[in-house]
Structure formats: structure tokens, C-alpha cells
Design a protein around this motif. Structure first.
Motif, mmCIF file in Angstrom:
data_model
loop_
_atom_site.group_PDB
_atom_site.id
_atom_site.type_symbol
_atom_site.label_atom_id
_atom_site.label_comp_id
_atom_site.label_asym_id
_atom_site.label_seq_id
_atom_site.Cartn_x
_atom_site.Cartn_y
_atom_site.Cartn_z
ATOM 1 N N GLY A 151 0.730 -1.150 -0.106
ATOM 2 C CA GLY A 151 -0.107 0.220 -0.134
ATOM 3 C C GLY A 151 0.819 1.272 -0.018
ATOM 4 N N ASP A 152 0.261 2.460 -0.157
ATOM 5 C CA ASP A 152 0.756 3.640 -0.152
ATOM 6 C C ASP A 152 0.569 4.371 1.143
ATOM 7 N N PRO A 153 1.377 4.635 2.298
ATOM 8 C CA PRO A 153 1.234 5.065 3.458
ATOM 9 C C PRO A 153 0.445 6.425 3.234
ATOM 10 N N ALA A 154 0.658 7.192 2.531
ATOM 11 C CA ALA A 154 0.331 8.507 2.158
ATOM 12 C C ALA A 154 -1.100 8.525 1.811
ATOM 13 N N THR A 155 -1.607 7.784 0.756
ATOM 14 C CA THR A 155 -2.947 7.849 0.586
ATOM 15 C C THR A 155 -3.716 6.663 1.129
ATOM 16 N N ARG A 156 -3.256 5.785 1.615
ATOM 17 C CA ARG A 156 -3.916 4.655 2.490
ATOM 18 C C ARG A 156 -4.607 3.778 1.408
ATOM 19 N N GLU A 157 -4.112 3.601 0.280
ATOM 20 C CA GLU A 157 -4.614 2.747 -0.626
ATOM 21 C C GLU A 157 -3.728 1.694 -0.609
ATOM 22 N N ALA A 158 -4.468 0.433 -0.779
ATOM 23 C CA ALA A 158 -3.752 -0.937 -0.763
ATOM 24 C C ALA A 158 -4.130 -1.996 -1.518
ATOM 25 N N ALA A 159 -3.130 -2.845 -2.168
ATOM 26 C CA ALA A 159 -3.802 -3.919 -3.030
ATOM 27 C C ALA A 159 -3.362 -5.310 -2.244
ATOM 28 N N VAL A 160 -4.049 -6.421 -2.553
ATOM 29 C CA VAL A 160 -3.848 -7.527 -2.197
ATOM 30 C C VAL A 160 -3.336 -8.453 -3.412
ATOM 31 N N VAL A 161 -2.187 -9.181 -3.131
ATOM 32 C CA VAL A 161 -1.476 -10.263 -4.019
ATOM 33 C C VAL A 161 -2.117 -11.427 -3.757
ATOM 34 N N ASP A 162 -2.608 -12.268 -4.745
ATOM 35 C CA ASP A 162 -3.208 -13.765 -4.818
ATOM 36 C C ASP A 162 -3.947 -13.974 -3.371
ATOM 37 N N PRO A 163 -5.261 -13.377 -3.332
ATOM 38 C CA PRO A 163 -6.012 -13.779 -2.324
ATOM 39 C C PRO A 163 -6.603 -15.167 -2.216
ATOM 40 N N ARG A 169 -7.456 1.123 2.528
ATOM 41 C CA ARG A 169 -8.586 0.937 1.623
ATOM 42 C C ARG A 169 -8.338 0.187 0.701
ATOM 43 N N LEU A 170 -8.626 -1.114 0.399
ATOM 44 C CA LEU A 170 -8.383 -1.991 -0.639
ATOM 45 C C LEU A 170 -8.741 -1.349 -2.024
ATOM 46 N N THR A 171 -7.972 -0.922 -2.880
ATOM 47 C CA THR A 171 -8.326 -0.433 -4.422
ATOM 48 C C THR A 171 -7.958 -1.568 -5.335
ATOM 49 N N ARG A 172 -7.034 -2.566 -5.120
ATOM 50 C CA ARG A 172 -6.804 -3.427 -6.467
ATOM 51 C C ARG A 172 -6.432 -4.685 -5.830
ATOM 52 N N VAL A 173 -6.491 -5.760 -6.832
ATOM 53 C CA VAL A 173 -6.045 -6.829 -6.539
ATOM 54 C C VAL A 173 -5.417 -7.501 -7.807
ATOM 55 N N PHE A 174 -4.072 -8.185 -7.415
ATOM 56 C CA PHE A 174 -3.271 -8.607 -8.350
ATOM 57 C C PHE A 174 -3.190 -10.034 -8.341
ATOM 58 N N VAL A 175 -3.250 -10.765 -9.375
ATOM 59 C CA VAL A 175 -3.000 -12.453 -9.278
ATOM 60 C C VAL A 175 -1.662 -12.647 -10.108
ATOM 61 N N THR A 176 -1.015 -13.506 -9.425
ATOM 62 C CA THR A 176 0.384 -13.924 -10.118
ATOM 63 C C THR A 176 -0.167 -15.381 -11.086
ATOM 64 N N HIS A 177 -1.122 -15.711 -10.967
ATOM 65 C CA HIS A 177 -1.397 -16.932 -11.842
ATOM 66 C C HIS A 177 -2.728 -17.547 -11.284
ATOM 67 N N GLY A 178 -3.501 -18.423 -12.000
ATOM 68 C CA GLY A 178 -4.783 -18.879 -11.666
ATOM 69 C C GLY A 178 -4.902 -20.197 -10.721
ATOM 70 N N HIS A 179 -3.651 -20.474 -10.456
ATOM 71 C CA HIS A 179 -4.274 -21.860 -9.374
ATOM 72 C C HIS A 179 -4.953 -21.594 -8.356
ATOM 73 N N PHE A 180 -5.626 -22.512 -8.219
ATOM 74 C CA PHE A 180 -6.871 -22.479 -7.087
ATOM 75 C C PHE A 180 -6.066 -21.826 -5.552
ATOM 76 N N ASP A 181 -5.022 -22.338 -5.349
ATOM 77 C CA ASP A 181 -4.485 -21.803 -3.974
ATOM 78 C C ASP A 181 -4.353 -20.345 -4.078
ATOM 79 N N HIS A 182 -4.091 -19.786 -5.026
ATOM 80 C CA HIS A 182 -3.787 -18.242 -5.020
ATOM 81 C C HIS A 182 -5.055 -17.182 -5.549
ATOM 82 N N VAL A 183 -6.089 -18.084 -5.745
ATOM 83 C CA VAL A 183 -7.236 -17.101 -6.592
ATOM 84 C C VAL A 183 -8.543 -17.398 -5.630
ATOM 85 N N MET A 184 -8.585 -18.768 -4.955
ATOM 86 C CA MET A 184 -9.538 -19.320 -4.212
ATOM 87 C C MET A 184 -10.647 -18.373 -3.459
#
Ligand SMILES: [Zn+2]
Ligand SMILES: [Zn+2]
Length: 200
Positions: free
Chosen positions: A9-21, A38-53
Motif C-alpha cells: 500500500g501507499d502510506p500517504a493515500t492509504r490505498e492498498a492492494a492484495v496479491v493472490d487472495p 482501503r483496498l483498491t486493487r487485486v493482483f494475481v500472479t497466476h490462476g491456480h486455486f491456492d492463489h485465487v480461491m
């Protein structure tokens, strides 16, 4: 499985992203709230179930875009209006923090790593002293060799490695240490690499 799920996240704007939820979505949301992000983005490294379930559960709680490589999009059950397809070298900002996406196929066709503030979030492409499997459906040993030797080995030595799984004694490493000690980064030619991983 011992997946690592990352928040950035950005400590100034308090926006955050999660990677592989992949897991423990309520805990992720609690952590964001407790830290005042505040969650504003999600990134996925790839589509295997343990990363995107956990994607469905997360998107029910937060209406945010999901960034995945275009080759991985078919593997993701995400509404087209939510899915943002990206390519190699694309930069996506979280607040004012730039996140550079590197296409690193081999474990899956659309695997990608995130480079942010001198840190590499490597998904299942590169692990500490190991690399991702390339014998699963969509895997390709030749592409994995290119991703490791042609791309990740060329990053700055000081880059800190944050892998997608807790498979080592320590949670992080550096590109310099992996270049020295990771057996899968020692191969000079594709042929040598294939002899080891191609028959796994
Ligand atoms: Zn995987
Ligand atoms: Zn995995």
C-alpha cells in the motif's frame, strides 16, 4: 499449501492492494481495516486455486479491479468488467506506488511477477532455492528457463524476493543469494535445465 498472501500500500493515500487472495479473506480485510487502508486493487500472479480461491469472497466485500496477465485470463472466473488484463512491463499504481508487472510464463502460461520498490513478488515462478513446477497442465520448461535465466536473473542483485509459498527456512531472500545458491539458477543452457526439470 503455506501460501503467502501479500498486502502492499501507499502510506500517504492509504490505498492498498492484495496479491493472490487464496485464503483467509476475513483476516485480510480485518488487517487492512486495522492498519487504516482501503483496498483498491487485486493482483494475481497466476490462476491456480491456492492463489485465487478467495477472489469471489473478496470481490463480494470490495468492488475493485483484478489485474491478471492476458494469458492467464481464461483460467480466472472473474467478471469481464472486473478483470483488468495486463501485459509484460505494464505499470499499475497503488496510490502513488508503481507496481511493474513482469510476464514470467513456465509454471503457467500467464504467470506474472510484481516488482515494487525493489521487491519481487514472484508467485510460483521463483522460490527460495527452488522454482515452480512446469510439469502441470499449462506448464512449459522452456518458458520457465527463459523466465528465470532471461528475466529474473537480470534483476538488480539487491532485489528482495517474496515468493508465493513458504517453502524455505526463511520467508524472503535476495536475487543475489538466489543467483549464488538456487540450483535452478545455475544452468547456462536450456539443454542443461531441461535435463533436470524436463523429466520431473
Ligand atoms: Zn501455482
Ligand atoms: Zn501455488
Amino acid at each position: 499449501m503455506q501460501n503467502f498472501i501479500y498486502l502492499l500500500g501507499d502510506p500517504a493515500t492509504r490505498e492498498a492492494a492484495v496479491v493472490d487472495p487464496g485464503w483467509e479473506i476475513p483476516r485480510l480485510l480485518d488487517t487492512l481495516q486495522q492498519d487504516g487502508y482501503r483496498l483498491t486493487r487485486v493482483f494475481v500472479t497466476h490462476g491456480h486455486f491456492d492463489h485465487v480461491m478467495g477472489l469471489g469472497q473478496l470481490l463480494d466485500a470490495a468492488d475493485v479491479p483484478v489485474y491478471a496477465h492476458r494469458e492467464e485470463a481464461p483460467a480466472l472466473a472473474v467478471d469481464p468488467s472486473t478483470l483488468k488484463v495486463v501485459g509484460d512491463g505494464d505499470v499499475v499504481h497503488v496510490g502513488s506506488v508503481p507496481v511493474t508487472l513482469l510476464h514470467t510464463p513456465g509454471h503457467t502460461p500467464g504467470s506474472q511477477c510484481l516488482l515494487v520498490d525493489g521487491r519481487l513478488l514472484s508467485g510460483d515462478t521463483l522460490f527460495i532455492r527452488a522454482c515452480g513446477r512446469c510439469d502441470l497442465p499449462g506448464g512449459d520448461p522452456k518458458q520457465l528457463f527463459e523466465s528465470l535465466s532471461g528475466k529474473l536473473k537480470n534483476l538488480d542483485d539487491g532485489t528482495i524476493l517474496y515468493p508465493g509459498h513458504n517453502y524455505a527456512e526463511v520467508p524472503t531472500s535476495t536475487i543475489a543469494d538466489e543467483k549464488r545458491h538456487n540450483p535452478f539458477l545455475q544452468f547456462q543452457t536450456l539443454e542443461e535445465f531441461l535435463r533436470v526439470v524436463g523429466v520431473r
